[in-house]
Design a protein around this motif. Structure first.
Motif, PDB file in Angstrom:
ATOM      1  N   VAL A   1      67.224 -27.026   1.932  1.00  0.00           N
ATOM      2  CA  VAL A   1      66.105 -26.700   2.811  1.00  0.00           C
ATOM      3  C   VAL A   1      66.065 -25.189   3.014  1.00  0.00           C
ATOM      4  O   VAL A   1      67.070 -24.574   3.376  1.00  0.00           O
TER       5      VAL A   1
ATOM      6  N   LYS B   1      65.072 -22.084   5.094  1.00  0.00           N
ATOM      7  CA  LYS B   1      64.762 -21.758   6.477  1.00  0.00           C
ATOM      8  C   LYS B   1      64.240 -20.323   6.534  1.00  0.00           C
ATOM      9  O   LYS B   1      64.768 -19.453   5.834  1.00  0.00           O
TER      10      LYS B   1
ATOM     11  N   PHE C   1      54.050 -24.414   5.405  1.00  0.00           N
ATOM     12  CA  PHE C   1      54.879 -25.037   6.440  1.00  0.00           C
ATOM     13  C   PHE C   1      54.469 -26.495   6.630  1.00  0.00           C
ATOM     14  O   PHE C   1      55.307 -27.396   6.649  1.00  0.00           O
TER      15      PHE C   1
ATOM     16  N   ASP D   1      55.757 -28.832   4.097  1.00  0.00           N
ATOM     17  CA  ASP D   1      57.230 -28.945   4.070  1.00  0.00           C
ATOM     18  C   ASP D   1      57.907 -28.094   2.999  1.00  0.00           C
ATOM     19  O   ASP D   1      58.951 -28.470   2.467  1.00  0.00           O
TER      20      ASP D   1
ATOM     21  N   THR E   1      61.421 -24.664   6.474  1.00  0.00           N
ATOM     22  CA  THR E   1      61.631 -24.965   7.890  1.00  0.00           C
ATOM     23  C   THR E   1      61.396 -23.698   8.684  1.00  0.00           C
ATOM     24  O   THR E   1      61.972 -22.645   8.385  1.00  0.00           O
ATOM     25  N   TRP E   2      60.542 -23.786   9.679  1.00  0.00           N
ATOM     26  CA  TRP E   2      60.206 -22.650  10.540  1.00  0.00           C
ATOM     27  C   TRP E   2      61.285 -22.530  11.601  1.00  0.00           C
ATOM     28  O   TRP E   2      61.444 -23.413  12.441  1.00  0.00           O
ATOM     29  N   VAL E   3      62.038 -21.456  11.574  1.00  0.00           N
ATOM     30  CA  VAL E   3      63.089 -21.231  12.562  1.00  0.00           C
ATOM     31  C   VAL E   3      62.501 -20.351  13.664  1.00  0.00           C
ATOM     32  O   VAL E   3      61.859 -19.332  13.386  1.00  0.00           O
TER      33      VAL E   3
ATOM     34  N   THR F   1      58.879 -29.829  14.714  1.00  0.00           N
ATOM     35  CA  THR F   1      59.543 -29.968  13.410  1.00  0.00           C
ATOM     36  C   THR F   1      60.322 -28.741  12.975  1.00  0.00           C
ATOM     37  O   THR F   1      61.070 -28.811  12.000  1.00  0.00           O
ATOM     38  N   GLY F   2      60.141 -27.625  13.671  1.00  0.00           N
ATOM     39  CA  GLY F   2      60.899 -26.428  13.328  1.00  0.00           C
ATOM     40  C   GLY F   2      62.318 -26.503  13.870  1.00  0.00           C
ATOM     41  O   GLY F   2      62.707 -27.481  14.514  1.00  0.00           O
ATOM     42  N   LEU F   3      63.072 -25.469  13.598  1.00  0.00           N
ATOM     43  CA  LEU F   3      64.450 -25.400  14.068  1.00  0.00           C
ATOM     44  C   LEU F   3      64.543 -24.345  15.169  1.00  0.00           C
ATOM     45  O   LEU F   3      64.353 -23.152  14.908  1.00  0.00           O
TER      46      LEU F   3
END
Length: 166
Positions: A2, A4, A38, A41, A44-46, A87-89
């Motif tokens: 994944v 990020k 984004f 997918d 991953t949007w941090v 859904t982001g981190l």
């Protein structure tokens, strides 16, 4: 694996500014491709609360007051913010990561006009989130070179190309 990434505010803002030319042509801003990547997918949007606060301040407060001839797609941005939160981190910033970021931004070897301590939360979020990319078109961030703490710093078009996004 994944991928990020931390996305700088200038890119998010430009993805939601509809100029008269774009509106007349029925087109969306080119930077909206970053948002689509984004949603599709590709990464991953941090994020941190500091970053989302800045997005909100710029998109919902500052830009509407200074860009009177443009339309700010605030509804589209609010959908994005919800998606990022869901859904982001999310990362919490530590004092140490902020201190390290500010030291880097204010280091003596940098030109005075490139010393923007307000960008510290971007670097700190990237560090805490152990991301692969910081994506920005901000000269202050890009002037750091190709990386920060081993994290690649790239323009949005390079980021999408690296992701294999159309």
């Amino acid at each position: 694996m994944v991928v990020k990434a931390v996305i700088d505010t200038n890119l998010v803002a430009r993805a939601f500014i509809l100029t008269p030319v774009l509106i007349k042509a029925g087109k969306i801003p080119p930077l909206y491709k970053l948002i689509e990547a984004f949603y599709d997918d590709y990464f991953t949007w941090v994020w941190s609360e500091d970053i989302l606060s800045e997005y909100n301040r710029i998109l919902l407060e500052r830009l509407p007051s200074i860009l009177s001839n443009c339309v700010i797609n605030t509804e589209g941005y609010q959908v994005l913010e919800t998606a990022i939160r869901l859904t982001g981190l999310k990362v919490d910033l530590t004092v140490q990561s902020m201190v390290n970021a500010r030291k880097t931004l204010l280091s003596p070897g940098r030109k005075e006009k490139q010393k923007d301590p307000d960008d510290a939360h971007i670097l700190a979020t990237a560090s805490e989130g152990q991301v692969m990319y910081i994506t920005s078109d901000d000269d202050d961030i890009l002037s750091l070179g190709n990386s920060y703490e081993g994290i690649s710093i790239v323009k949005w078009s390079t980021f999408l190309k690296n992701m294999g996004y159309k």
